[in-house]
Design an enzyme around this catalytic site. Structure first.
Site, PDB file in Angstrom:
ATOM      1  N   GLU A  50     -18.848  -6.262 -35.541  1.00  0.00           N
ATOM      2  CA  GLU A  50     -19.683  -6.002 -36.720  1.00  0.00           C
ATOM      3  C   GLU A  50     -19.390  -7.002 -37.842  1.00  0.00           C
ATOM      4  O   GLU A  50     -20.307  -7.527 -38.474  1.00  0.00           O
ATOM      5  CB  GLU A  50     -19.447  -4.572 -37.234  1.00  0.00           C
ATOM      6  CG  GLU A  50     -19.806  -3.489 -36.222  1.00  0.00           C
ATOM      7  CD  GLU A  50     -18.625  -3.055 -35.365  1.00  0.00           C
ATOM      8  OE1 GLU A  50     -18.560  -1.861 -35.027  1.00  0.00           O
ATOM      9  OE2 GLU A  50     -17.767  -3.912 -35.024  1.00  0.00           O
ATOM     10  N   SER A 166      -5.710 -14.876   7.477  1.00  0.00           N
ATOM     11  CA  SER A 166      -6.774 -14.257   6.673  1.00  0.00           C
ATOM     12  C   SER A 166      -7.618 -15.269   5.907  1.00  0.00           C
ATOM     13  O   SER A 166      -8.517 -14.864   5.156  1.00  0.00           O
ATOM     14  CB  SER A 166      -6.159 -13.262   5.680  1.00  0.00           C
ATOM     15  OG  SER A 166      -5.252 -13.922   4.803  1.00  0.00           O
ATOM     16  N   ASP A 198       2.808 -14.243   2.255  1.00  0.00           N
ATOM     17  CA  ASP A 198       1.880 -15.260   1.751  1.00  0.00           C
ATOM     18  C   ASP A 198       2.467 -16.169   0.672  1.00  0.00           C
ATOM     19  O   ASP A 198       1.880 -17.206   0.371  1.00  0.00           O
ATOM     20  CB  ASP A 198       0.624 -14.581   1.184  1.00  0.00           C
ATOM     21  CG  ASP A 198      -0.144 -13.798   2.236  1.00  0.00           C
ATOM     22  OD1 ASP A 198      -0.035 -14.151   3.425  1.00  0.00           O
ATOM     23  OD2 ASP A 198      -0.845 -12.830   1.870  1.00  0.00           O
ATOM     24  N   GLY A 298      -1.656  -5.433   0.252  1.00  0.00           N
ATOM     25  CA  GLY A 298      -2.119  -5.175   1.607  1.00  0.00           C
ATOM     26  C   GLY A 298      -2.407  -3.702   1.816  1.00  0.00           C
ATOM     27  O   GLY A 298      -2.418  -2.897   0.885  1.00  0.00           O
ATOM     28  N   ASN A 302      -2.184  -0.426  -0.802  1.00  0.00           N
ATOM     29  CA  ASN A 302      -3.485   0.192  -1.079  1.00  0.00           C
ATOM     30  C   ASN A 302      -3.469   1.682  -0.748  1.00  0.00           C
ATOM     31  O   ASN A 302      -3.987   2.505  -1.504  1.00  0.00           O
ATOM     32  CB  ASN A 302      -4.584  -0.508  -0.277  1.00  0.00           C
ATOM     33  CG  ASN A 302      -4.957  -1.860  -0.851  1.00  0.00           C
ATOM     34  OD1 ASN A 302      -4.543  -2.212  -1.952  1.00  0.00           O
ATOM     35  ND2 ASN A 302      -5.737  -2.631  -0.109  1.00  0.00           N
ATOM     36  N   SER A 304      -0.823   3.685  -0.609  1.00  0.00           N
ATOM     37  CA  SER A 304       0.064   4.395  -1.532  1.00  0.00           C
ATOM     38  C   SER A 304      -0.623   4.653  -2.868  1.00  0.00           C
ATOM     39  O   SER A 304      -0.502   5.740  -3.447  1.00  0.00           O
ATOM     40  CB  SER A 304       1.352   3.589  -1.748  1.00  0.00           C
ATOM     41  OG  SER A 304       2.068   3.456  -0.543  1.00  0.00           O
TER      42      SER A 304
END
Length: 367
Positions: A50, A166, A198, A298, A302, A304
């Site tokens: 604003e 991957s 990785d 991984g 994911n 958990s």
């Protein structure tokens, strides 16, 4: 869509990656059917939308109308209250998109304007305005990060070949979109398995973007000193979450000191069974002003996060490929739920074609 609020939404998006943990806000001032001022919240600590719009006025705003994507603030933080500036400019009417759930505002800004003779219309293009600030709304009310699980997978649900390879499942433009996400969200989180396999850098390669805070879930404090994360910790903020390091290694305290000397923040988290209590970790990260996390772990991490009801959104890049492989990795592994009725449910909110890939976004509305 109202053209002025649409413009305000477009302006708000220019602040992506620069305003956290503040909200994205855009503002347009209109007089006699002409836009005479516009602005957005460009950087944390700088002028709010604003006041930026007022600063950019091309003529007096007396009798004008204001379109703003979020309820104007009425408290003093790093900037003075926007409602005072609106009143000072003698603006006649304010159109507001989203309600501000911040307890310091939460309707008080609208009340202030009305008490000072300014007409206020709320919920103008509310859905579009609300969509700007999923992260802010969650963080300001829950005090924990908004978590986005992201992955690329093949048509048969594989994120890697059975060999572990991957690169690459998705296309180049999809991968560029991921870099935008790294700029968008304050933190990026992986598990120690990803670090060991990785050796990722986890930085943002989006032009003009910022690097997210790198967070590693490392229960036994196994992050190698030669990893890219450690070697670059003096340049990119890095956090390692672990259990009590001395419990696993009598020399654990010395390892913590060595990591600290490299610039890494080591935080201790209670255990839930043999792994970190991720709910406790989210609370701790919230106190560190990490308002949003891109989950790039991984299948184990994911699962958990999903099992503890910590995933707010899932973003999927679906590639037109079939990988096969009984032992090929999938996006979510772990134990899994014993019955389909127990599965976590998400709502599809958008889909987009990116070259040959399909980009899908799903949100959970109940957490």
């Amino acid at each position: 869509m109202n053209e002025y609020m649409k413009r305000a939404v477009e302006l708000a998006k220019r602040g992506v990656g620069a305003v956290n943990p503040n909200p994205l806000v855009g503002c347009v001032i209109v007089k006699d059917g002409r836009m005479i001022g516009e602005g957005y919240h460009a950087k944390y600590g700088d002028l709010h939308a604003e006041r930026n719009a007022i600063k950019n006025l091309t003529e007096s705003a007396e009798g004008a109308e204001m379109y703003v994507t979020l309820e104007p603030c009425c408290h003093t933080g790093k900037q003075p209250p926007c409602v005072e500036a609106i009143v000072e400019q003698k603006i006649r009417k304010v159109y507001v998109g989203s309600d501000d759930p911040n307890e310091k505002v939460a309707g008080k800004g609208i009340t202030y304007l009305r008490e000072h003779g300014i007409e206020v219309e709320t919920h103008v293009e509310k859905e579009a305005c609300d969509a700007l600030n999923d992260v802010f709304f969650h963080y300001i009310t829950k005090k924990t990060p908004y978590v986005v699980m992201k992955y690329a997978m093949t048509m048969d649900g594989k994120i890697a070949a059975y060999t572990g390879e991957s690169k690459w499942i998705s296309g180049e433009r999809s991968r560029a979109r991921v870099q935008e996400m790294r700029n968008e969200l304050t933190g990026i989180m992986v598990g120690i398995g990803t670090v060991m396999k990785d050796d990722p850098l986890l930085t943002c390669r989006h032009p003009g973007g910022r690097n997210p805070v790198r967070i590693v879930c490392d229960t036994h404090l196994m992050t190698p000193m030669f990893s890219q994360l450690v070697k670059t910790a003096d340049k990119v903020r890095t956090v390692i979450a672990c259990g009590d390091p001395v419990m696993y290694d009598p020399e654990g305290e010395h390892h913590v000191e060595e990591l600290n000397n490299r610039g890494i923040e080591v935080v201790t988290v209670p255990l839930l069974g043999d792994h970190l209590d991720l709910s406790a970790l989210m609370i701790k990260l919230g106190t560190m002003e990490i308002d949003g996390i891109l989950l790039e772990g991984g299948g184990t991490l994911n699962w958990s996060m999903l099992a503890q009801d910590l995933v707010n959104e899932v973003r999927i890049f679906l590639a037109p490929k079939l990988m096969g492989g009984r032992d090929a990795k999938t996006p979510v592994e772990g134990t899994g739920f014993e019955h389909p009725d127990l599965a976590k449910k998400f709502t599809l909110v958008s889909e987009e074609r990116i070259d040959e890939d399909i980009y899908l976004r799903y949100k959970r509305r109940d957490i």
